[in-house]
Design an enzyme around this catalytic site. Sequence first.
Site, mmCIF file in Angstrom:
data_model
loop_
_atom_site.group_PDB
_atom_site.id
_atom_site.type_symbol
_atom_site.label_atom_id
_atom_site.label_comp_id
_atom_site.label_asym_id
_atom_site.label_seq_id
_atom_site.Cartn_x
_atom_site.Cartn_y
_atom_site.Cartn_z
ATOM 1 N N GLY B 15 0.823 -1.215 0.000
ATOM 2 C CA GLY B 15 0.000 0.000 0.000
ATOM 3 C C GLY B 15 0.851 1.257 0.000
ATOM 4 O O GLY B 15 0.521 2.232 0.678
ATOM 5 N N ARG B 18 -0.140 5.768 -1.728
ATOM 6 C CA ARG B 18 -0.715 7.044 -1.234
ATOM 7 C C ARG B 18 -0.800 6.983 0.282
ATOM 8 O O ARG B 18 -0.454 5.966 0.879
ATOM 9 C CB ARG B 18 -2.097 7.300 -1.856
ATOM 10 N N THR B 43 0.108 5.184 -8.287
ATOM 11 C CA THR B 43 -0.300 6.589 -8.439
ATOM 12 C C THR B 43 0.799 7.401 -9.140
ATOM 13 O O THR B 43 1.972 6.996 -9.155
ATOM 14 C CB THR B 43 -0.540 7.213 -7.052
ATOM 15 N N ASN B 90 1.357 -2.254 5.462
ATOM 16 C CA ASN B 90 0.607 -0.994 5.590
ATOM 17 C C ASN B 90 -0.733 -1.032 4.852
ATOM 18 O O ASN B 90 -1.686 -0.394 5.283
ATOM 19 C CB ASN B 90 1.491 0.144 5.050
ATOM 20 N N SER B 143 -3.666 0.179 14.335
ATOM 21 C CA SER B 143 -4.468 1.382 14.585
ATOM 22 C C SER B 143 -4.854 1.450 16.049
ATOM 23 O O SER B 143 -4.938 0.422 16.728
ATOM 24 C CB SER B 143 -5.736 1.317 13.732
ATOM 25 N N TYR B 156 -12.966 -3.815 11.082
ATOM 26 C CA TYR B 156 -11.656 -3.165 10.902
ATOM 27 C C TYR B 156 -10.843 -3.279 12.194
ATOM 28 O O TYR B 156 -9.670 -3.666 12.173
ATOM 29 C CB TYR B 156 -11.889 -1.705 10.509
ATOM 30 N N ALA B 158 -11.186 -5.397 14.560
ATOM 31 C CA ALA B 158 -10.834 -6.802 14.806
ATOM 32 C C ALA B 158 -9.577 -7.174 14.031
ATOM 33 O O ALA B 158 -8.684 -7.862 14.552
ATOM 34 C CB ALA B 158 -11.998 -7.709 14.406
ATOM 35 N N LYS B 160 -7.190 -5.143 13.078
ATOM 36 C CA LYS B 160 -6.022 -4.435 13.618
ATOM 37 C C LYS B 160 -5.588 -5.069 14.935
ATOM 38 O O LYS B 160 -4.397 -5.182 15.232
ATOM 39 C CB LYS B 160 -6.339 -2.939 13.779
#
Lengths: 83, 246
Positions: B15, B18, B43, B90, B143, B156, B158, B160
């Site tokens: 990832g 960006r 990108t 990431n 996070s 989400y 869960a 992390k």
Amino acid sequence: MSSVARDRVRELMGEVMTAQGRSLPADDGAELRTIGFRSLDFSELALRVEDELGDELNFDAPGLRRIATVGDVLDFIEQLQTA
Amino acid sequence: MSESVPPASVVLVSGGSRGLGLAIVTDLLAAGIKVAAFARTVTPELTALASKYPDHLYAGSVDINDSPAVQAFVKTVESTLGPVDGLVNNAAIGQDSLHVHTSPERLEDIIQTNLTAPLVLTRFVLRRMLAKGLKGRIVNVTSICAQRGYPGLVAYSATKGGMDAATRSLARELGGRVLANAVAPGFFASDMSAVLGQTQLDQIVRRTPTGHLTEPEDVVPVVRMLLLDNTNINGQVLVIDGAASI
Ligand SMILES: NC(=O)c1ccc[n+]([C@@H]2O[C@H](COP(=O)([O-])OP(=O)(O)OC[C@H]3O[C@@H](n4cnc5c(N)ncnc54)[C@H](OP(=O)(O)O)[C@@H]3O)[C@@H](O)[C@H]2O)c1
């Protein structure tokens, strides 16, 4: 997919409120904050509509954050059914 | 005394196109490290970095859920830049939906992309490292949601929390040969958090003793330290949120 009519959704919304000892005003412009209709109440309504529809209406939270009035709730449920 | 783990020299960033991933890639390149980055879409920013650092950056368009493509990418990186001895997990997708209104298919997607795929990638990279007798470093980007509750982020969070837990067990399992750590940022502005309303952002800022949202620039030096510095930090989750969660 069949759909649950706006009037019926309004009735179901009334049921959600009555179950909590409150009542739903006739005015579509009534503010949700004022009448005490919170996001979990919206969830309950959506699940009741799903029950009648026989299908799930899954949705993201940003749409939910934009609804402020009774009319917005009815519009949003209508939108979900046509999505 | 056992030898310490050397700084990573070739770092794979998932990832990296960006947001925070791109900031990590940019920072590592500026530090002279060789970097491989992938995302589903490369990108213009990543392409520009590839032109600026032709010998140090290898970028590709790969879906982390496509395991054969990810493995082929890692092998190409090895032949282009050298053996991978650093991994930054990431890549992730966000969530902004109440659990009861999130379809089971969406739950699966979140778990697949944010938990299963990084574990599969980590396994593959580790196998290559160990087979070559290399030491290495892993940094998982998790996070604050893994440690504190936030509505709309059930699946989400869960994933992390799963990665935080995996970080600790990896550190044990790898016996100091590979250092495994995680950084757990608070909310920062990116495509992922764009769904947060201004009211929510203001609320987070109000509750943050340092008075500002976390920024990728706050996270980048910590990731760099975990990849490059000699610190003996291992199996830890470093929260970077200005004490918002304290
Ligand atoms: N933003 C926040 O508030 C926040 C807070 C705490 C932690 N985090 C964590 O920080 C990390 C970076 O987040 P961000 O805010 O920078 O997110 P972002 O701007 O949405 O970037 C996510 C990156 O992951 C890539 N990605 C997503 N799905 C992928 C897939 N299937 N295969 C390959 N690459 C994929 C994206 O590229 P493509 O879409 O082109 O594939 C992009 O490069 C994530 O792990 C996130 O959970 C974010």
